[in-house]
Structures are given as C-alpha cells and as structure tokens.
Design a protein around this motif. Structure first.
Motif, PDB file in Angstrom:
ATOM      1  N   LEU A  48      12.541 -53.512  26.972  1.00  0.00           N
ATOM      2  CA  LEU A  48      12.252 -51.877  27.018  1.00  0.00           C
ATOM      3  C   LEU A  48      11.414 -51.796  25.816  1.00  0.00           C
ATOM      4  O   LEU A  48      10.146 -51.021  26.072  1.00  0.00           O
ATOM      5  N   ALA A  49      11.505 -52.436  24.630  1.00  0.00           N
ATOM      6  CA  ALA A  49      10.551 -52.018  23.675  1.00  0.00           C
ATOM      7  C   ALA A  49       9.181 -52.531  23.963  1.00  0.00           C
ATOM      8  O   ALA A  49       8.237 -52.007  23.548  1.00  0.00           O
ATOM      9  N   GLU A 115       9.031 -57.604  34.271  1.00  0.00           N
ATOM     10  CA  GLU A 115       8.977 -58.739  34.831  1.00  0.00           C
ATOM     11  C   GLU A 115       7.440 -59.286  35.501  1.00  0.00           C
ATOM     12  O   GLU A 115       7.262 -60.021  36.056  1.00  0.00           O
ATOM     13  N   GLY A 116       6.331 -58.565  34.814  1.00  0.00           N
ATOM     14  CA  GLY A 116       4.985 -58.908  35.208  1.00  0.00           C
ATOM     15  C   GLY A 116       4.500 -58.000  36.282  1.00  0.00           C
ATOM     16  O   GLY A 116       3.297 -57.893  36.763  1.00  0.00           O
ATOM     17  N   ARG A 117       5.281 -57.251  37.245  1.00  0.00           N
ATOM     18  CA  ARG A 117       4.980 -56.416  38.159  1.00  0.00           C
ATOM     19  C   ARG A 117       4.083 -55.263  37.606  1.00  0.00           C
ATOM     20  O   ARG A 117       4.397 -54.639  36.700  1.00  0.00           O
ATOM     21  N   ALA A 118       2.915 -54.960  38.271  1.00  0.00           N
ATOM     22  CA  ALA A 118       2.064 -53.799  37.724  1.00  0.00           C
ATOM     23  C   ALA A 118       2.855 -52.545  38.205  1.00  0.00           C
ATOM     24  O   ALA A 118       3.305 -52.174  39.193  1.00  0.00           O
ATOM     25  N   LEU A 119       2.755 -51.446  36.954  1.00  0.00           N
ATOM     26  CA  LEU A 119       3.535 -50.201  37.249  1.00  0.00           C
ATOM     27  C   LEU A 119       2.579 -49.207  37.208  1.00  0.00           C
ATOM     28  O   LEU A 119       1.601 -49.080  36.499  1.00  0.00           O
ATOM     29  N   SER A 120       2.720 -48.050  38.269  1.00  0.00           N
ATOM     30  CA  SER A 120       1.970 -46.765  37.839  1.00  0.00           C
ATOM     31  C   SER A 120       2.862 -45.815  37.456  1.00  0.00           C
ATOM     32  O   SER A 120       3.831 -45.976  37.483  1.00  0.00           O
ATOM     33  N   GLY A 121       2.131 -44.579  37.013  1.00  0.00           N
ATOM     34  CA  GLY A 121       2.796 -43.791  36.350  1.00  0.00           C
ATOM     35  C   GLY A 121       2.921 -42.467  37.410  1.00  0.00           C
ATOM     36  O   GLY A 121       2.108 -42.337  38.170  1.00  0.00           O
ATOM     37  N   THR A 122       3.903 -41.610  37.198  1.00  0.00           N
ATOM     38  CA  THR A 122       4.163 -40.431  37.848  1.00  0.00           C
ATOM     39  C   THR A 122       4.045 -39.372  37.057  1.00  0.00           C
ATOM     40  O   THR A 122       4.618 -39.299  35.787  1.00  0.00           O
ATOM     41  N   VAL A 123       3.210 -38.514  37.299  1.00  0.00           N
ATOM     42  CA  VAL A 123       2.729 -37.262  36.228  1.00  0.00           C
ATOM     43  C   VAL A 123       3.642 -35.949  36.761  1.00  0.00           C
ATOM     44  O   VAL A 123       3.701 -35.601  37.977  1.00  0.00           O
ATOM     45  N   TYR A 124       4.133 -35.511  35.764  1.00  0.00           N
ATOM     46  CA  TYR A 124       5.031 -34.108  35.832  1.00  0.00           C
ATOM     47  C   TYR A 124       4.330 -33.011  34.971  1.00  0.00           C
ATOM     48  O   TYR A 124       4.106 -32.947  33.844  1.00  0.00           O
ATOM     49  N   VAL A 125       3.663 -32.018  35.708  1.00  0.00           N
ATOM     50  CA  VAL A 125       2.737 -31.115  34.698  1.00  0.00           C
ATOM     51  C   VAL A 125       3.732 -29.791  34.727  1.00  0.00           C
ATOM     52  O   VAL A 125       4.458 -29.444  35.489  1.00  0.00           O
ATOM     53  N   ASN A 126       3.676 -29.514  33.395  1.00  0.00           N
ATOM     54  CA  ASN A 126       4.477 -28.288  33.029  1.00  0.00           C
ATOM     55  C   ASN A 126       4.055 -26.968  33.685  1.00  0.00           C
ATOM     56  O   ASN A 126       2.920 -26.561  33.769  1.00  0.00           O
ATOM     57  N   PRO A 127       5.060 -26.449  34.431  1.00  0.00           N
ATOM     58  CA  PRO A 127       4.503 -25.344  35.389  1.00  0.00           C
ATOM     59  C   PRO A 127       4.188 -23.822  34.547  1.00  0.00           C
ATOM     60  O   PRO A 127       3.867 -22.992  35.353  1.00  0.00           O
ATOM     61  N   SER A 128       4.489 -23.876  33.368  1.00  0.00           N
ATOM     62  CA  SER A 128       4.457 -22.605  32.524  1.00  0.00           C
ATOM     63  C   SER A 128       3.060 -22.462  32.370  1.00  0.00           C
ATOM     64  O   SER A 128       2.850 -21.560  31.781  1.00  0.00           O
ATOM     65  N   GLY A 129       2.318 -23.075  32.614  1.00  0.00           N
ATOM     66  CA  GLY A 129       0.496 -22.805  32.292  1.00  0.00           C
ATOM     67  C   GLY A 129       0.180 -23.475  31.284  1.00  0.00           C
ATOM     68  O   GLY A 129       0.588 -24.468  30.802  1.00  0.00           O
ATOM     69  N   SER A 130      -1.011 -23.079  30.552  1.00  0.00           N
ATOM     70  CA  SER A 130      -1.683 -23.434  29.273  1.00  0.00           C
ATOM     71  C   SER A 130      -1.088 -23.173  28.246  1.00  0.00           C
ATOM     72  O   SER A 130      -0.362 -22.217  28.061  1.00  0.00           O
ATOM     73  N   PHE A 143       8.423 -46.453  35.640  1.00  0.00           N
ATOM     74  CA  PHE A 143       9.579 -46.716  36.188  1.00  0.00           C
ATOM     75  C   PHE A 143       9.726 -48.068  36.812  1.00  0.00           C
ATOM     76  O   PHE A 143       8.878 -48.311  37.562  1.00  0.00           O
ATOM     77  N   ASP A 144      10.447 -48.915  36.029  1.00  0.00           N
ATOM     78  CA  ASP A 144      10.589 -50.368  36.658  1.00  0.00           C
ATOM     79  C   ASP A 144      12.102 -50.429  37.001  1.00  0.00           C
ATOM     80  O   ASP A 144      12.827 -50.650  35.944  1.00  0.00           O
ATOM     81  N   GLY A 145      12.260 -50.803  38.070  1.00  0.00           N
ATOM     82  CA  GLY A 145      13.744 -50.657  38.523  1.00  0.00           C
ATOM     83  C   GLY A 145      14.292 -51.967  39.323  1.00  0.00           C
ATOM     84  O   GLY A 145      13.467 -52.807  39.689  1.00  0.00           O
ATOM     85  N   TYR A 146      15.646 -52.134  39.476  1.00  0.00           N
ATOM     86  CA  TYR A 146      16.237 -53.082  40.060  1.00  0.00           C
ATOM     87  C   TYR A 146      16.334 -54.391  39.486  1.00  0.00           C
ATOM     88  O   TYR A 146      15.977 -55.238  40.587  1.00  0.00           O
ATOM     89  N   HIS A 147      16.421 -54.572  38.406  1.00  0.00           N
ATOM     90  CA  HIS A 147      16.468 -55.671  37.932  1.00  0.00           C
ATOM     91  C   HIS A 147      17.906 -56.335  37.664  1.00  0.00           C
ATOM     92  O   HIS A 147      18.865 -55.645  37.833  1.00  0.00           O
ATOM     93  N   GLU A 148      18.103 -57.698  37.731  1.00  0.00           N
ATOM     94  CA  GLU A 148      19.439 -58.236  37.375  1.00  0.00           C
ATOM     95  C   GLU A 148      20.162 -57.728  36.132  1.00  0.00           C
ATOM     96  O   GLU A 148      19.505 -57.699  35.129  1.00  0.00           O
ATOM     97  N   PRO A 149      21.456 -57.031  36.048  1.00  0.00           N
ATOM     98  CA  PRO A 149      21.917 -56.569  34.974  1.00  0.00           C
ATOM     99  C   PRO A 149      22.515 -57.509  34.141  1.00  0.00           C
ATOM    100  O   PRO A 149      22.879 -57.166  32.892  1.00  0.00           O
ATOM    101  N   GLY A 150      22.717 -58.703  34.581  1.00  0.00           N
ATOM    102  CA  GLY A 150      23.766 -59.448  33.683  1.00  0.00           C
ATOM    103  C   GLY A 150      25.009 -59.093  33.052  1.00  0.00           C
ATOM    104  O   GLY A 150      25.522 -58.264  34.044  1.00  0.00           O
ATOM    105  N   PHE A 151      25.464 -59.133  31.938  1.00  0.00           N
ATOM    106  CA  PHE A 151      26.445 -58.478  31.447  1.00  0.00           C
ATOM    107  C   PHE A 151      26.091 -57.287  30.632  1.00  0.00           C
ATOM    108  O   PHE A 151      26.946 -56.525  29.776  1.00  0.00           O
ATOM    109  N   ASP A 152      25.063 -56.593  30.916  1.00  0.00           N
ATOM    110  CA  ASP A 152      24.945 -55.238  30.325  1.00  0.00           C
ATOM    111  C   ASP A 152      25.577 -54.224  30.579  1.00  0.00           C
ATOM    112  O   ASP A 152      25.390 -53.851  31.834  1.00  0.00           O
ATOM    113  N   MET A 153      26.383 -53.637  30.125  1.00  0.00           N
ATOM    114  CA  MET A 153      27.431 -52.605  30.734  1.00  0.00           C
ATOM    115  C   MET A 153      26.604 -51.450  30.894  1.00  0.00           C
ATOM    116  O   MET A 153      27.353 -50.599  31.802  1.00  0.00           O
TER     117      MET A 153
END
Length: 156
Positions: A48-49, A115-130, A143-153
């Motif tokens: 993650l870091a 794991e090397g897969r290319a990620l794109s970003g999802t943008v969320y705009v503040n609806p309250s204006g400028s 978001f990078d998901g669905y990886h093997e968890p191992g013993f990480d609780m």
C-alpha cells in the motif's frame, strides 16, 4: 519410635523449572502470532505504501493543486464479501478545471497497481460549488482489488 529424615546440609535444594517452561511457551505463542498474522499485515502495508508513493508522484493536471488531506490509503475489504485484499488510495485536490476534463485526465492515468496492473482514477467532485479563487474540491480514488489475502485478518 519415629523415624525422621533430615535433609543433608551439603546438598543444594533443587529449583522448580516450571516458570522457565511457562515463559518459553508464552514466547513461542508470541513469535507464532507475529509470524502468522503480523508479517502478512506488514507485507500488505508495504504494498500500500508503494502504491501511495506512485499516486503521489503522478503529475497534477494544469490549474490543480494538492488539497488539505494529501494522499490516504487503506488496505482490507473495500468491496463485496470477504477473503480478498483490496487497496484504495485517495487524494484530495483543488482544481479550476471543468468536471469532465479532470475526470478524463485521471481516467486515462496509468498508475502501476500492487501487482503491476495499470490503474485509472475515479474522480468525485465536491457538489457544494467553488471554493476560494475559483477552485473546487475533488477527490480522486485509485482502487486495486481482489488480491490474495494470505493471513492478513483485515482481508477476511
């Protein structure tokens, strides 16, 4: 006639060894816990870091500056049910760009995932204006998901 035996004065009294074995058993339990559960957590935290570092090194679009929160990351179950690890990195930005333009910029971003897969970003705009000076707040998530968890609780 009563027979009593007196302990010979020259022989040392033998000590009990049970405290040593109890401490040895407790130490073995602690070591087993660290090896089984903490090491996988530390390994996923390191992944993650590195992902957070790659996201923070990605150049900002024009007329955009970092927001007040910077880069934040989470590892654990972020979607669906259990038994997989998800990595989510979020950055807050202030921008003068139109919504569609900032969304398109991060949609075509190719940041290397865990794991090397290319990620794109999802943008969320503040609806309250400028905000100040025509800037508006946006949050970009990678978001990078669905990886093997191992013993990480956190992933079960």
């Amino acid at each position: 006639m009563v027979l009593t035996e007196a302990a010979p004065e020259g022989l040392p009294k033998q000590r009990s060894r049970w405290p040593f074995y109890v401490c040895l058993g407790l130490l073995a339990c602690v070591v087993a816990y660290v090896l089984l559960f903490k090491v996988p957590e530390w390994r996923n935290d390191e992944k993650l870091a590195r992902l957070e570092e790659r996201v923070s090194m990605f150049p900002l679009p024009p007329d955009t500056e970092p927001g007040d929160r910077g880069v934040e990351g989470t590892v654990g179950i972020q979607s669906d049910n259990s038994n997989h690890c998800d990595y989510l990195v979020r950055i807050s930005l202030l921008t003068k760009l139109p919504d569609a333009e900032i969304a398109r910029y991060y949609e075509f971003a190719a940041i290397e995932g865990v794991e090397g897969r290319a990620l794109s970003g999802t943008v969320y705009v503040n609806p309250s204006g400028s905000w100040r000076g025509g800037f508006k707040g946006v949050i970009v998530e990678f978001f990078d998901g669905y990886h093997e968890p191992g013993f990480d609780m956190r992933c079960h």
